[in-house]
Design an enzyme around this catalytic site. Structure first.
Site, mmCIF file in Angstrom:
data_model
loop_
_atom_site.group_PDB
_atom_site.id
_atom_site.type_symbol
_atom_site.label_atom_id
_atom_site.label_comp_id
_atom_site.label_asym_id
_atom_site.label_seq_id
_atom_site.Cartn_x
_atom_site.Cartn_y
_atom_site.Cartn_z
ATOM 1 N N SER A 175 -18.892 3.918 9.972
ATOM 2 C CA SER A 175 -18.844 3.607 8.436
ATOM 3 C C SER A 175 -18.278 2.278 8.134
ATOM 4 O O SER A 175 -18.849 1.550 7.390
ATOM 5 C CB SER A 175 -17.695 4.513 7.714
ATOM 6 O OG SER A 175 -18.181 5.755 7.784
ATOM 7 N N CYS A 231 -4.856 22.075 11.453
ATOM 8 C CA CYS A 231 -5.596 21.635 12.561
ATOM 9 C C CYS A 231 -5.390 22.508 13.899
ATOM 10 O O CYS A 231 -6.499 22.664 14.695
ATOM 11 C CB CYS A 231 -5.823 20.070 12.563
ATOM 12 S SG CYS A 231 -6.438 19.279 11.229
ATOM 13 N N CYS A 278 -7.259 21.978 17.530
ATOM 14 C CA CYS A 278 -8.454 21.469 17.366
ATOM 15 C C CYS A 278 -8.875 19.916 17.467
ATOM 16 O O CYS A 278 -8.045 19.205 16.736
ATOM 17 C CB CYS A 278 -9.189 21.828 16.036
ATOM 18 S SG CYS A 278 -10.878 21.619 15.900
ATOM 19 N N ASP A 327 -9.733 3.900 -5.194
ATOM 20 C CA ASP A 327 -10.111 2.794 -4.275
ATOM 21 C C ASP A 327 -10.229 1.371 -4.848
ATOM 22 O O ASP A 327 -10.882 0.320 -4.247
ATOM 23 C CB ASP A 327 -11.695 2.943 -3.394
ATOM 24 C CG ASP A 327 -11.461 4.186 -2.643
ATOM 25 O OD1 ASP A 327 -10.516 4.459 -2.017
ATOM 26 O OD2 ASP A 327 -12.759 4.607 -2.067
ATOM 27 N N CYS A 342 -17.749 13.451 11.907
ATOM 28 C CA CYS A 342 -16.555 14.157 12.035
ATOM 29 C C CYS A 342 -15.996 14.993 10.976
ATOM 30 O O CYS A 342 -15.226 16.224 11.227
ATOM 31 C CB CYS A 342 -15.134 13.183 12.185
ATOM 32 S SG CYS A 342 -15.127 12.340 10.266
ATOM 33 N N CYS A 397 -13.202 16.799 15.812
ATOM 34 C CA CYS A 397 -13.807 15.494 15.046
ATOM 35 C C CYS A 397 -13.531 14.294 16.239
ATOM 36 O O CYS A 397 -14.462 13.415 15.928
ATOM 37 C CB CYS A 397 -12.889 15.223 14.003
ATOM 38 S SG CYS A 397 -10.926 15.132 14.267
ATOM 39 N N CYS A 421 -17.101 12.178 17.430
ATOM 40 C CA CYS A 421 -17.387 10.813 16.974
ATOM 41 C C CYS A 421 -18.379 10.154 17.954
ATOM 42 O O CYS A 421 -17.942 9.807 19.173
ATOM 43 C CB CYS A 421 -16.025 10.061 16.841
ATOM 44 S SG CYS A 421 -16.056 8.419 16.157
ATOM 45 N N ARG A 479 0.755 -1.256 0.063
ATOM 46 C CA ARG A 479 -0.099 0.059 -0.150
ATOM 47 C C ARG A 479 0.795 1.314 -0.147
ATOM 48 O O ARG A 479 0.523 2.338 -0.367
ATOM 49 C CB ARG A 479 -0.702 -0.061 1.220
ATOM 50 C CG ARG A 479 -2.011 -1.162 1.299
ATOM 51 C CD ARG A 479 -2.790 -1.019 2.538
ATOM 52 N NE ARG A 479 -3.516 0.208 2.458
ATOM 53 C CZ ARG A 479 -4.689 0.326 1.849
ATOM 54 N NH1 ARG A 479 -5.146 -0.517 1.074
ATOM 55 N NH2 ARG A 479 -5.339 1.595 2.111
#
Length: 379
Positions: free
Chosen positions: A221, A193, A196, A139, A249, A199, A203, A62
């Protein structure tokens, strides 16, 4: 090696052609993701991939796109917006009798659309160059698309592990085109970010276990799309009315104030999936499910898991007289569905009992006050 064309000019043309094909941004990077390999291995070692055995099976491939297509020198990374104009987030999520489908899945399956556009981009480059080896991915192979997108300057990896763009938020799809030309590369962006953690804290199931790290086994998901078996009972009440994917998120992310809407008609919501009543969805037989989800990413989970997910949502819905009979009518189709239906019925019956107590309590209080005042009992 020398080329009969200017590589810098070609890179410029590729980005222009990409925009003409409907991509909002095109970036270029090399294939070196060696810095990602230790993180990927640690994630796999912790079993955060759950039942997605293909994640472990392909291992470090990958992080090595040049091994997917030998001879690859560059990755052309693209993004395409998918957020529809009438997303109806609040209308659906705030009504527990409706089923929430992740906004990316409301229209046509993006895999085919993006791959076709990437193929056209590759063909155009090949026509210009005369000779080119390329291969598009959406994908469709073991490739780390988000680190590649970040390296190509499309954005940075947020703490929810998604790519964030300063001007576009995160409501976009990614795709890659592997090529064998040493094009000039783009520069990655600095993370924006800061401190912060919205997210992470929003969740529903606590799946973002650390910045940039998602335990898929807790992610809604994953539970509604990738998981083939039973959804862990402890997580079911946390899923609410989310029946395919989850966008929480992204919804909470401050950068999505700058999100750009899609101009692709194929990503427009299908009426039957936009703000659907759970009980209506639960009535679909397999033929209707296949017909309505034709060309949709939803179809790949199959009718059985579709009913499993809706059963959980009905178990989380407010008590209504017609919910339990609807659940009971589906019993006997499979052990997987039955398990979730029995759980949902238990939740509904418990909610009915609690509702009865809530209704009776004021009546009892009035009766006690009447007795204390010496008034007739029907006062």
């Amino acid at each position: 090696m020398t080329y009969p064309y200017d590589l810098n000019q070609l890179a410029y043309l590729i980005k222009q052609w990409g925009r003409e094909l409907g991509f909002q941004q095109v970036g270029i990077c090399d294939t070196d993701l060696s810095h990602e390999e230790p993180r990927l291995q640690a994630w796999l070692d912790k079993q955060y991939h759950g039942e997605m055995a293909w994640m472990a099976r392909h291992g470090m491939l990958r992080a090595r796109p040049h091994e997917l297509l030998p001879g690859t020198l560059r990755v052309i990374s693209v993004r395409m917006n998918y957020l529809p104009a009438k997303a109806a987030f609040a209308k659906t999520l705030n009504n527990p009798t409706l089923g929430y489908v992740s906004r990316y899945a409301l229209g046509r399956d993006y895999h085919k659309l993006l791959r076709q556009r990437l193929k056209k981009l590759g063909d155009r480059i090949q026509e210009h160059c005369g000779s080119l080896q390329f291969r598009p991915f959406v994908d469709s192979a073991p490739i780390m698309e988000r680190p590649l997108a970040a390296k190509a300057g499309l954005g940075w990896v947020g703490k929810h592990s998604l790519i964030l763009n300063r001007e576009a938020g995160s409501w976009f799809f990614l795709g890659e085109l592997l090529i064998d030309l040493p094009l000039p590369v783009d520069q990655p962006l600095e993370e924006q970010c800061g401190r912060c953690v919205a997210c992470m804290t929003t969740c529903p199931t606590g799946a973002i276990v650390a910045p940039y790290t998602v335990d898929a086994r807790r992610c809604i998901s994953y539970l509604t799309i990738e998981l083939e078996g039973a959804i862990p009972e402890a997580l079911r009440p946390l899923m609410g009315n989310r029946i395919y994917g989850c966008d929480d998120c992204q919804l909470i992310c401050p950068w999505n104030r700058f999100s750009q809407l899609t101009d692709e008609d194929d990503f427009s919501p299908r009426a039957a999936l936009h703000t659907p009543a759970l009980l209506d969805l639960f009535q679909w037989d397999e033929a209707k499910f296949l017909r309505i989800t034709e060309g949709s990413a939803i179809r790949r989970i199959g009718h059985q898991r579709w009913l499993r997910n809706i059963a959980v949502a009905l178990g989380n819905a407010p008590y209504e007289e017609n919910v339990v009979p609807a659940l009971q009518a589906r019993l006997g189709q499979s052990a997987l569905i039955d398990e979730h239906i029995h759980w949902a019925i238990e939740q509904q019956l418990a909610r009915r009992a609690a509702h009865a107590i809530d209704v009776q309590l004021p009546q009892k209080k009035r009766l006690i006050r009447a007795i204390e005042k010496g008034l007739p009992r029907d006062a």
